[in-house]
Scaffold this motif. Structure first.
Motif, PDB file in Angstrom:
ATOM      1  N   ILE A  84       0.864  -1.189   0.000  1.00 42.85           N
ATOM      2  CA  ILE A  84       0.000   0.000   0.000  1.00 42.85           C
ATOM      3  C   ILE A  84       0.893   1.228   0.000  1.00 42.85           C
ATOM      4  O   ILE A  84       1.859   1.301   0.772  1.00 42.85           O
ATOM      5  N   VAL A  85       0.586   2.176  -0.891  1.00 40.46           N
ATOM      6  CA  VAL A  85       1.305   3.454  -0.880  1.00 40.46           C
ATOM      7  C   VAL A  85       0.291   4.583  -0.734  1.00 40.46           C
ATOM      8  O   VAL A  85      -0.716   4.624  -1.423  1.00 40.46           O
ATOM      9  N   ILE A  93      -3.909   2.981   9.201  1.00 41.68           N
ATOM     10  CA  ILE A  93      -2.807   2.018   9.125  1.00 41.68           C
ATOM     11  C   ILE A  93      -2.848   1.044  10.301  1.00 41.68           C
ATOM     12  O   ILE A  93      -2.583  -0.156  10.143  1.00 41.68           O
ATOM     13  N   GLU A  94      -3.231   1.563  11.456  1.00 41.23           N
ATOM     14  CA  GLU A  94      -3.380   0.687  12.628  1.00 41.23           C
ATOM     15  C   GLU A  94      -4.412  -0.404  12.345  1.00 41.23           C
ATOM     16  O   GLU A  94      -4.209  -1.585  12.664  1.00 41.23           O
ATOM     17  N   PRO A 151       3.243  -3.642   8.435  1.00 43.02           N
ATOM     18  CA  PRO A 151       3.515  -2.214   8.209  1.00 43.02           C
ATOM     19  C   PRO A 151       4.706  -1.970   7.293  1.00 43.02           C
ATOM     20  O   PRO A 151       4.808  -0.908   6.667  1.00 43.02           O
ATOM     21  N   ARG A 152       5.599  -2.949   7.180  1.00 41.05           N
ATOM     22  CA  ARG A 152       6.762  -2.810   6.287  1.00 41.05           C
ATOM     23  C   ARG A 152       6.351  -2.797   4.827  1.00 41.05           C
ATOM     24  O   ARG A 152       7.157  -2.482   3.949  1.00 41.05           O
ATOM     25  N   LYS A 156       7.148   2.649   6.070  1.00 45.88           N
ATOM     26  CA  LYS A 156       8.197   3.368   5.336  1.00 45.88           C
ATOM     27  C   LYS A 156       7.731   4.792   5.018  1.00 45.88           C
ATOM     28  O   LYS A 156       6.527   5.070   4.974  1.00 45.88           O
ATOM     29  N   LEU A 157       8.714   5.651   4.749  1.00 43.19           N
ATOM     30  CA  LEU A 157       8.412   7.052   4.453  1.00 43.19           C
ATOM     31  C   LEU A 157       9.056   7.444   3.128  1.00 43.19           C
ATOM     32  O   LEU A 157      10.205   7.095   2.854  1.00 43.19           O
ATOM     33  N   ALA A 158       8.293   8.164   2.308  1.00 43.53           N
ATOM     34  CA  ALA A 158       8.831   8.698   1.054  1.00 43.53           C
ATOM     35  C   ALA A 158       8.654  10.210   1.056  1.00 43.53           C
ATOM     36  O   ALA A 158       7.582  10.709   1.418  1.00 43.53           O
ATOM     37  N   LEU A 159       9.699  10.931   0.651  1.00 47.93           N
ATOM     38  CA  LEU A 159       9.615  12.381   0.538  1.00 47.93           C
ATOM     39  C   LEU A 159       9.551  12.769  -0.930  1.00 47.93           C
ATOM     40  O   LEU A 159      10.434  12.430  -1.720  1.00 47.93           O
TER      41      LEU A 159
END
Length: 351
Positions: free
Chosen positions: A160-161, A179-180, A192-193, A217-220
């Motif tokens: 999922i993104v 997300i939880e 969650p990964r 994960k985080l994307a900027l």
């Protein structure tokens, strides 16, 4: 003053639903049954809850609401991408995308109806933000896209993104709650990964993610490697400049150790020179980022930007590789149905 039947039952905890059943003289186990219908069996109405009596379903309907997202229209791309337009209970529209590859089935989900950030290259940025999506609506997006994946590809979602409409970190509480639920054994049970939240860059909230010790994960979305250019295409850079974002990303990583990715769309004659690549490399080396996703630009009617020539793109990629940068060119999917990165715009007449 709100009346009882305006309460959304999915905004109640299992304990609160249990209390309700006890208050009307029903057995406690009924609460568990209802909770399973809401989050695991994905009931979209009380009528769906077939192991409850008609009388009890009527009581629930009198006491609560169960507003659910519904698929309003669907488009299928030649490359296998599926775009859906969802309708909220009060008639707002929001889009989500199923992106299939051989080894992945990814849901690209939205977090807001419209967007307030006005990024110049993004179709959603030209739509006023109507409201945030509630966490149960975000959950519905994932459930409905997962059902599409099972129906079309006979496989469940693998990833999922949060890269659809809106800025996830400006809907912080609902995104984290969604997300939880998505990762809970009582919900979809996804790791969650396998979830990535993409942000245009809200430094304060990136730090908050670190303090909350999130596991995704985080994307900027960087898209320009100096403040002058970034401000020109992303007004949020005014209050969240590159220096503050570098500091926030390092704080996030220190607190969580989670994977960080940079997203960088190439625009012809704007950010595609080797000088731009040099500036991008300097930022990359200041953050423990795993990857830079170089993204093909997808034209939209409202913007003047163009996609660079293949030769320019290849030179840019080769320069990053030569400088030992882990970069990947992300080919666009779903362009023929306006489902690619930056194209989600709720086009009424084109779906």
């Amino acid at each position: 003053m709100a009346v009882a039947n305006e309460r959304n039952i999915r905004h109640l905890s299992l304990e609160e639903i249990t209390d309700y059943f006890e208050s009307i003289g029903e057995k406690k186990f009924r609460a568990k049954q209802v909770y399973e219908w809401l989050w695991q069996k994905h009931a979209h109405s009380f009528a769906d809850m077939t192991n409850l009596s008609k009388e009890l379903r009527q009581k629930l309907g009198d006491s609560f609401t169960l507003p659910a997202l519904a698929v309003d229209a669907t488009q299928y791309s030649a490359d296998g991408t599926v775009k859906s337009r969802f309708r909220t209970h009060e008639g707002h529209l929001v889009e989500g995308v199923l992106i299939p590859t051989d080894d992945r089935k990814t849901a690209c989900v939205s977090s807001q109806i419209g967007c307030s950030l006005s990024c110049k290259f993004c179709a959603t940025g030209y739509i006023d933000r109507k409201r945030n999506l509630n966490y149960d609506e975000i959950y519905d997006e994932v459930v409905l896209i997962n059902q599409q994946s099972e129906r079309v590809y006979e496989k469940k979602l693998t990833n999922i993104v949060f890269m659809g409409m809106g800025e996830p970190l400006l809907n912080y509480r609902n995104v984290l709650k969604a997300i939880e639920k998505i990762t809970s054994p009582d919900g979809l049970g996804m790791s969650p990964r396998r979830i990535t939240v993409s942000t245009a860059g809200v430094a304060k909230q990136i730090k908050q993610l670190g303090d909350d010790e999130v596991r995704f994960k985080l994307a900027l979305s960087l898209h320009a490697a100096n403040d002058e250019k970034r401000h020109e295409i992303m007004p949020i850079n005014d209050s969240n400049d590159i220096k503050s974002l570098i500091e926030a990303l390092n704080y996030f990583y220190k607190k969580t150790g989670n994977e960080i990715t940079f997203e960088y769309i190439l625009f012809k004659d704007f950010n595609d020179s080797l000088k731009d690549a040099d500036e991008l490399i300097k930022i990359y080396r200041q953050v423990p980022a795993d990857l830079i996703n170089i993204i093909e630009y997808n034209p939209i009617d409202m913007a003047k930007f163009q996609k660079p020539d293949e030769v320019v793109t290849d030179k840019f990629m080769a320069y990053l590789e030569k400088n030992r940068v882990n970069a990947r060119l992300r080919r666009s999917r779903g362009k023929d149905i306006d489902a690619a990165c930056g194209q989600l715009a709720n086009k009424e007449g084109q779906i």
